[in-house]
Motif scaffolding. Structure first.
Motif, short mmCIF file in Angstrom:
data_model
loop_
_atom_site.label_atom_id
_atom_site.label_comp_id
_atom_site.label_asym_id
_atom_site.label_seq_id
_atom_site.Cartn_x
_atom_site.Cartn_y
_atom_site.Cartn_z
N UNK A 56 -2.97 7.84 58.09
CA UNK A 56 -3.68 6.78 57.45
C UNK A 56 -3.57 5.64 58.10
N UNK A 57 -3.60 5.28 59.17
CA UNK A 57 -3.94 4.07 59.06
C UNK A 57 -4.78 4.28 60.93
N UNK A 58 -5.47 4.91 60.52
CA UNK A 58 -7.03 5.04 61.36
C UNK A 58 -7.30 3.16 61.98
N UNK A 59 -7.81 2.69 60.82
CA UNK A 59 -8.61 1.80 60.81
C UNK A 59 -7.37 0.57 61.79
N UNK A 60 -6.28 0.65 62.22
CA UNK A 60 -5.20 0.00 63.00
C UNK A 60 -5.10 0.48 64.90
N UNK A 61 -4.82 2.23 64.37
CA UNK A 61 -5.29 2.31 65.43
C UNK A 61 -6.74 2.47 66.48
N UNK A 62 -7.45 2.27 65.54
CA UNK A 62 -8.87 1.58 66.09
C UNK A 62 -8.99 0.71 66.74
N UNK A 63 -8.02 -0.28 65.96
CA UNK A 63 -8.43 -1.74 66.93
C UNK A 63 -7.08 -1.58 67.88
N UNK A 64 -6.78 -0.98 67.83
CA UNK A 64 -5.59 -0.97 69.00
C UNK A 64 -6.25 -1.23 69.72
#
Lengths: 472, 472, 472, 472
Positions: A307-315
């Motif tokens: 669900x949080x792929x975009x944020x995990x990628x940013x991390x």
């Protein structure tokens, strides 16, 4: 060793057992464990360039790009294992490498024999497998005054007396990391100095329990929890200490710079170039743990981590940026004639600016994914969680994801609190020097006039374009 | 060569003289000049790994970290000399290196002899010192459909027929850089493909003027100025073309992949890993010119460039970040068994994300420093500047700094317009692939489960924390 | 009107027909159309506070929060209709409101009768429904010198002579927007001035074709396309001109400030407070069009616009931030005793900083969504698109989405090029003043000492914490 | 009141004296003090729209733009006075205003008489000058399941039974702010609900010590320091509690929504519109204190605060952005027919996104200015600072600026630790709802199709550009 470490007004008798220092000692011990673990042994050990013996890597000379890249990898791995900074496996290591180069220059130019002394000490450290903290930062006093102008001379560690058999030092080093887990402390000057401040120009090494040295550990966010039972704090830690030197004697053989103030600039230059290249790996390693913690928290909340792929990628982007830019600084570096690697200063200092900003964003993203329970540690204590009367209700309140227990969710929330708002925050802003200082180095290393010439040629400008004269 | 390039409905008879292509040819020529300039010769030439002869570096195999770092340095230098992209010194170079590795794998696994063909062609290219554009991007058609589903088969370049002596290809490659200055065009597949799309799986090389190929140059911001007199555009340029292949015959010896669709993924993987590592040097080089232009503009406005130190430092940070992170990607890469270097994909794709964002900030900072005159090209034309009637008044209006002429200020403003809003903007967002694609690669290369395990151990969590089952 | 506008060395005989000015005139005309369109009439007309008659809103006094919010709404709507800036519906409007307040103060304190003159002119403007450009920015000359120190006095517009019946002005105003579509030009001082520079302290209004005034239009990115057939540029435009005043006579009744230098600061203060509050609506309006263009482009590429939801949301956030913060500045403003609204300076200048940064991000996101075809205008020209020989192939290459024609995709790509890299970029960085100036105002309006007192009380600090004395 | 609050397994007998709650009570008390302080009285008191009597403002109906702007101003002021969140002066206030509008709609559409009940309660609250916490957030349970699907029904507060004289509620509200200082708790539904979840649709008000309610305070960063002597924590605090309702009876007169699930969406909509507009003032107020603390720290370090002007300006920009955008949301709002103001949702939710990001940057800047001593609380404890043996040495180490004592520097460092890493961090990320939810609202309120039409007209596109059909 002699007990000379204090916290909360109490003398710590045994650093391996006392709650204020036990976790830090254990964190460092994971570096020794790794040296004996087949998965990690190649990274945590190497062969001494002096003795040809197998040694712990953090006691080695870094003589090639591969060697210094392994420094970065080792640090990232230590963060994976502990979630935080193991200062005594890091600063002393870099310090001895840097001094190896600088003593070479000094010996050549001044006819001293510092390098031989240093080699003897390094051989001993390699043989014994010592953990060595490094101490650069002085208490400093008034930031607008030079050392010799300070009303309080002890604001900086300085040479009080030079004797035939050694030196007497006194003054205060502040915010020194990992001392509680260290065997020895490698002292470097905290800045470059001019002639009048030359008493502050000192590099040497002392035992952690050397007579005359009192160590006071600082208090950090939520450090009281280290004294408690339960899971409100993870089983790992960092320490940062004030070192109070009151006329400490250092024998000649352990002194590697003594009032040669003109070499302090070199030490700072080499030290920061390597340190700020490698520190990108530290914050990347902690960021990796934050990715893991955030993904785990999503699941504990009942959601897929995807669900949080975009944020995990940013991390990940944040982590890999500081790691990879640090590696770039190493790769653009070069070997010093003395034999130890020096990273590229422009890239290393650029990296420091990112190290002082990106982890804040990674922490924010971690809290964003995790939800309110982790943002401000918004969770009842372990005592309440296990209270005989209402503990069951609290656990009912905390339980969320189908596959995860209330305890897992609570532990994950506490881990995130610790990583983003607690004692696991290792000080990426000013640790290893402030970003404003890094920016000054960046400016000095940007060839503006050369870039103007490129622009001129492309624009077809032939007249000179000088800086306007200063008005008087 | 045969004239087969068009722009504005007009056939370009001589690419070296026509205003639409002359500047691009000259830009590329600076690469050849550099090869003969003592200052740059070491960077722009090298020794062939095949023949042992001295060759142009952009025709060489990159067999070590040093080799690929020199790729990055060469590109940054080319931007210093031209302010923009010299596509024909870059994409073809990478293409032949990548194919060297992939043909090795194919020959080994399929028993083909592609690598020998490629070697012959490379030897010829090295001997003649060819400039080689590279063509990957297809016109693509409907982005939601696979190639074999496209209503218009020519949306992608594809194999129409395989003959005993070669292949017939047709279809459209779009947005191909530097073709006007190229001798040859190296064709690679634009994506990975499945069995049903295998006709799009083709790698080969054609002469720029091969029969059946029509080239149409795109129009870019303010490209009309290339047809004018005066200084409203600098004397350098970039071209990007649509390549219309209508049953072009490619002889066997120039075909290096023919319907082996399962290797396209490898090509894309290796190509982007190197390309996105190196492209950080391109945008850094252009950013350097922007620093020079901004500093020059400050002076032309009558101000010291040091007034804008904080912004100039920010620009440097942007430049060094993409450069240094690219170098980091190279340093974490490795040599392929076939002998050509492959950069680390995780760091390379992370770099692409920065390449797609930081240059926008650098441009903004450049405009910020330069003032309104450069922001939107807010300056009368060269014709007005030299108008017999009111030209003197315009020059009076433009003159600012004491030491700089009105013309210098105007030229600098036009350079900045060109760099930030004009034909010098080289397409860092989608050039070399889009950042969204890069993020997918980043996600695939982030070991989330491993990071979860680190977090678990630190938090003291023993139960498994799996992804929740998908609801049906 | 007299022909006095030039571009490319050519006199523009008829601004409504000439390609260099026609689109700007038509853009402004949409404001008049809107006044007669039932959908927009309420927003584009209002009732005169002087005559009680129905007038065009952009000729009105803004006497309440609702009035000034309608200024912002009108501007956002004009951007929706034209995609760019309609300067002659905006700067003159604000200028007359600001001067209404300042002439009130002057008349009260100096015994002048400027306000009555101004009222007469406003009544006339309201009655005739004039479009009024505003001219503040001077050519300036050397940025390190004050006006009276400039080697070239014409670098700033100044009073050459005061006569009994009026004044003679000369000098250069630069980068003045919308003049080609204006009936009159409202002149304000470009800065605050001291006694020695008082000749630059002048506020007055002149006809666009006043004798002695020569207007030269600047050239902007891709403005040549305005002279072409086809769709390579949309049918709307912006103009920015240099105004060359050579001893222009302005009669008394049209002069509203004449050497009263001490009121220039007030004018700048009030003008920027309103202008920088409202300009947030302009960039929001253009950002809205970018959202529309990006979503349309996604579909023309064959993809659902929802694929890019996260980016579209980010674009909206940027738009609403500058719009909403501007409204906040208005709402925290207050009515001047003279009767015209003044927005809050701290919030207005904070908004200017965002106006100088967020639109760059919105443009980047627009290019990110749109793909390479729009990023750098990477598309053959209209002439090539319709070429009898290969035009069909180009159209085949451009066609993508099932439901959209090649022409729609091409037009959308050109619109995005124009919005992000072309003549539609209205200069949000320095237009209405530079962000660095805004930051100075922000600093002046931040009560640091008061904030220190709050911090002191919360921390329990009782001793004073003064700024350290400056070293001598 | 009955003792029903616990922390660390201990019952808190007297909230005004117990270290875990004392500071929060005192923080709220500053709101009452302000009502009697001539400087603040106008802001902290107003006239009841019901009784015409003078009342505390935080018990009032907000019936105009001015009223709701005063809500924002009051909150910013409370942060100035306390450095943190005073939840019981805020959530309950907004809750009663929102319900005033929603009960109006319900009574009109359903024939209920909720508004009259609410009015009676508000009159009582105004008369007594109550502090009222608000409780929206439920414990929630598995985030992937609807309430009626939860394995544990108590995961959400719900109606267990409806009796003729009132209702029985049970379940858990989590992370509720300011309860320890509240007289009453205003309960609202935590989300919108469908028919099957209608038991969760409940709005009512209960006394803080109502029978059946157990309150457990959460532990927050460094909250142990609240139990200590000395200055390691400032004398102000925040609390956040879990509310465990076990069959709590609420009499009819205090119930304002009972299973009318279709109105929960309205409540959420109105509540968040106002709350997210106003919360910008909260983070601005805390940011102001951070500016003060950072400037004070610079001086305590021996430096002029002006050294850090650029960073202080950036901090101000962050503060004024959330404050001003919130005001903008209010100004674009409107009065509900029932008489209470509703802010504009698009601007309010845009503001929430900034509230979830900008304060993190402000904190970072605060740590950047302050130096290592404040970054991670890198300072010995109060006990060590005053240790009879080595305390003098620690004080010597901490003393820096000429004009400031060691204690002032230590207190300031602790304040910054508390504000940026401690119990003063009020949860701007998820407090008042998460930014991801806000983004959904932003998307729903962006008229993409309308924006496409603007873009089409400007680009001259006449064919429709629909979203592509979904593939099956």
């Amino acid at each position: 060793m002699r007990s000379n470490i204090y916290k909360f007004g109490e003398l710590i008798e045994d650093v391996t057992a006392h709650p204020a220092t036990r976790r830090t000692v254990e964190s460092h011990a994971r570096g020794f464990d790794a040296a004996h673990d087949p998965v990690y042994a190649d990274l945590f050990t190497t062969v001494s360039s002096f003795s040809g013996e197998k040694i712990l890597r953090f006691n080695s000379m870094m003589q090639s790009l591969e060697d210094i890249i392994n420094n970065a990898k080792l640090k990232r791995t230590m963060y994976h294992l502990t979630g935080t900074c193991s200062g005594a496996l890091c600063v002393g290591w870099n310090a001895q490498n840097v001094l190896w180069n600088v003593t070479f220059e000094m010996d050549k130019e001044l006819g001293t024999n510092y390098q031989a002394r240093l080699k003897n000490w390094i051989l001993m450290a390699q043989e014994k497998g010592l953990t060595v903290a490094g101490a650069l930062t002085d208490a400093k006093g008034d930031r607008s005054l030079k050392p010799s102008q300070q009303p309080e001379p002890d604001s900086l560690l300085h040479i009080k007396e030079v004797r035939s058999d050694g030196i007497l030092i006194r003054g205060i080093k502040a915010m020194i990391c990992g001392v509680a887990a260290a065997n020895e402390i490698f002292i470097l000057p905290g800045s470059s100095y001019r002639e009048e401040d030359k008493d502050c120009a000192v590099a040497c090494v002392v035992a952690r329990d050397v007579p005359g040295l009192t160590i006071v550990e600082t208090r950090r966010p939520s450090d009281n929890r280290e004294y408690e039972e339960g899971f409100d704090i993870p089983d790992t830690a960092i320490t940062q200490a004030y070192l109070l030197f009151e006329d400490v004697f250092v024998p000649r053989e352990r002194v590697f710079l003594c009032r040669e103030f003109q070499y302090c600039q070199k030490i700072i230059e080499y030290f920061t170039a390597n340190y700020r290249a490698c520190i990108g790996a530290c914050v990347a390693g902690q960021g990796d743990v934050m990715i893991g913690a955030a993904a785990m928290m999503a699941r504990a909340n009942g959601l897929a981590s995807t669900t949080f792929n975009a944020k995990l990628i940013e991390m990940t982007i944040n982590n890999e940026t500081t790691f990879g830019l640090g590696i770039g600084a190493m790769a653009m570096g070069k070997i010093h004639p003395a034999g130890s690697w020096i990273s590229d200063p422009l890239l290393a200092h650029t990296n420091k600016v990112h190290v002082a900003t990106l982890p804040y964003e990674t922490k924010r993203l971690c809290q964003d994914i995790a939800g309110g329970i982790a943002e401000t540690g918004c969770l009842p204590s372990f005592k309440d969680f296990t209270d005989p009367c209402y503990g069951q209700l609290i656990q009912k309140a905390v339980k969320a994801g189908k596959n995860t227990s209330a305890e897992t969710r609570a532990r994950t929330a506490r881990l995130i609190e610790w990583l983003t708002l607690g004692a696991g925050v290792p000080g990426c802003m000013h640790g290893g020097g402030s970003p404003d200082g890094a920016k000054q180095v960046i400016r000095l290393n940007t060839p503006i006039e050369e870039y103007i010439q490129y622009a001129q040629k492309i624009a077809g400008i032939t007249e000179a374009v000088p800086e306007p004269e200063k008005k008087k």
